[in-house]
Design a protein around this motif. Structure first.
Motif, PDB file in Angstrom:
ATOM      1  N   ASN A 211      -0.283   8.129  -2.722  1.00 11.10           N
ATOM      2  CA  ASN A 211      -1.462   8.047  -1.867  1.00 11.10           C
ATOM      3  C   ASN A 211      -1.966   9.447  -1.540  1.00 11.10           C
ATOM      4  O   ASN A 211      -1.194  10.287  -1.076  1.00 11.10           O
ATOM      5  CB  ASN A 211      -1.133   7.316  -0.559  1.00 11.10           C
ATOM      6  CG  ASN A 211      -0.899   5.843  -0.772  1.00 11.10           C
ATOM      7  OD1 ASN A 211      -1.824   5.073  -0.980  1.00 11.10           O
ATOM      8  ND2 ASN A 211       0.367   5.431  -0.735  1.00 11.10           N
TER       9      ASN A 211
ATOM     10  N   HIS B  33       0.812  -1.226   0.000  1.00  7.59           N
ATOM     11  CA  HIS B  33       0.000   0.000   0.000  1.00  7.59           C
ATOM     12  C   HIS B  33       0.842   1.271   0.000  1.00  7.59           C
ATOM     13  O   HIS B  33       0.326   2.347  -0.327  1.00  7.59           O
ATOM     14  CB  HIS B  33      -0.952  -0.001   1.200  1.00  7.59           C
ATOM     15  CG  HIS B  33      -2.121  -0.903   1.038  1.00  7.59           C
ATOM     16  ND1 HIS B  33      -3.182  -0.609   0.215  1.00  7.59           N
ATOM     17  CD2 HIS B  33      -2.390  -2.118   1.560  1.00  7.59           C
ATOM     18  CE1 HIS B  33      -4.066  -1.585   0.249  1.00  7.59           C
ATOM     19  NE2 HIS B  33      -3.606  -2.520   1.055  1.00  7.59           N
TER      20      HIS B  33
ATOM     21  N   GLY C   9       0.964   3.173  -3.673  1.00  8.44           N
ATOM     22  CA  GLY C   9      -0.033   4.117  -4.164  1.00  8.44           C
ATOM     23  C   GLY C   9      -1.436   3.665  -3.822  1.00  8.44           C
ATOM     24  O   GLY C   9      -1.652   2.526  -3.398  1.00  8.44           O
ATOM     25  N   ASP C  10      -2.399   4.560  -4.008  1.00  9.90           N
ATOM     26  CA  ASP C  10      -3.791   4.226  -3.760  1.00  9.90           C
ATOM     27  C   ASP C  10      -4.392   3.571  -5.007  1.00  9.90           C
ATOM     28  O   ASP C  10      -3.703   3.355  -6.013  1.00  9.90           O
ATOM     29  CB  ASP C  10      -4.589   5.472  -3.342  1.00  9.90           C
ATOM     30  CG  ASP C  10      -4.423   6.634  -4.313  1.00  9.90           C
ATOM     31  OD1 ASP C  10      -4.211   6.384  -5.522  1.00  9.90           O
ATOM     32  OD2 ASP C  10      -4.517   7.797  -3.879  1.00  9.90           O
TER      33      ASP C  10
END
Length: 274
Positions: free
Chosen positions: A225, A67, A70-71
């Motif tokens: 993110n 995670h 990136g989102d």
């Protein structure tokens, strides 16, 4: 890491809506390489992909990622770019067609970056680094698909507006989340502790919108993110009550306004009953 596989599973069974054994889907996911160590460093693989061929039917793309990479917007943007480059056979074609939406990797600086970075780093240091997890078999679960069509969504929205005409925002997300949450509560534990709170977590994309931390807004094509979050708490008795759906929808709207709305400038729209 990229894995290429061929599957002998029943393609039609996997893509159907009816309940089917959950464990068989793990064959379509890549195994994440184990963590390795080098002197003062611990190396953790960020992303693994698996392309599984179903002869004569199609392919399945499985993806596992850390995670920190990136989102969801960033990860699926990568998958779409990969697909477009493979389709055209030339990354120059992809770049020329998407020059204004290419991934933006420069980390945005907010007005409180130093303090926030310190808070997150202190939290991360308390989380032990572990080797890549293996798939937890068996799960003794099934997977099924339930479809909410546009007619269902409109009916649910109008049900809320009829009971709460002054509610600020009734989105498809609100009605879908409220419907699933209340349905699960009634089916899984209808006689649970009535005074106990049940919790629903919300995440929202923070790119491309004015918010409390970033001015100007973070670019929509930022790779990383950038999420806002909220937590909805509702007593079990309200979830399972006759009007639980409406009460839960109102609670979700309230959290979006009070918590996520402080981070992300959400538009407010209202559906007119028909």
């Amino acid at each position: 890491m990229l894995t290429i596989a061929i599957s002998g599973l029943d393609f039609d069974q996997l893509v159907a809506d009816h309940a089917r054994e959950f464990n068989q889907f793990y064959d379509l996911l890549p195994r994440t390489p184990a963590m390795s160590e080098e002197e003062n460093y611990k190396i953790i693989p960020l992303i693994s992909l698996q392309v599984t061929l179903f002869p004569g039917r199609g392919i399945c793309l499985g993806l596992s990622n850390h995670h920190s990479l990136g989102d969801d917007r960033s990860i699926f943007g990568f998958v779409k770019a990969w697909a477009m480059i493979n389709k055209s056979g030339d990354d120059e074609v992809f770049v020329s067609r998407n020059e204004k939406s290419l991934p933006f990797f420069e980390r945005p600086i907010c007005k409180d970056s130093s303090r926030l970075s310190g808070i997150f780093w202190e939290a991360m240091k308390k989380i032990p680094l572990k080797p890549g997890a293996t798939h937890p078999l068996p799960t003794n679960r099934v997977r099924a698909s339930f479809i909410l069509r546009q007619s269902h969504i409109i009916k649910l929205k109008n049900l809320i507006l009829s009971a709460r005409p002054n509610i600020d925002r009734v989105s498809t997300f609100v009605v879908a989340a409220a419907y699933v949450w209340t349905t699960l509560a009634k089916s899984l534990d209808p006689a649970g502790d009535e005074d106990e709170d049940e919790v629903f977590f919300i995440t929202a994309d923070g790119t491309g919108r004015r918010n409390a931390l970033f001015d100007p807004p973070v670019a929509v094509n930022y790779f990383g993110n950038c999420l806002g979050s909220g937590r909805v708490r509702v007593e079990h008795r309200k979830l399972t009550a006759e009007d639980g759906f409406v009460a839960v929808a109102e609670a979700i709207v309230d959290v979006i306004k009070r918590k996520i709305g402080l981070i992300i400038d959400l538009p407010t729209t209202k559906l007119k009953p028909t």
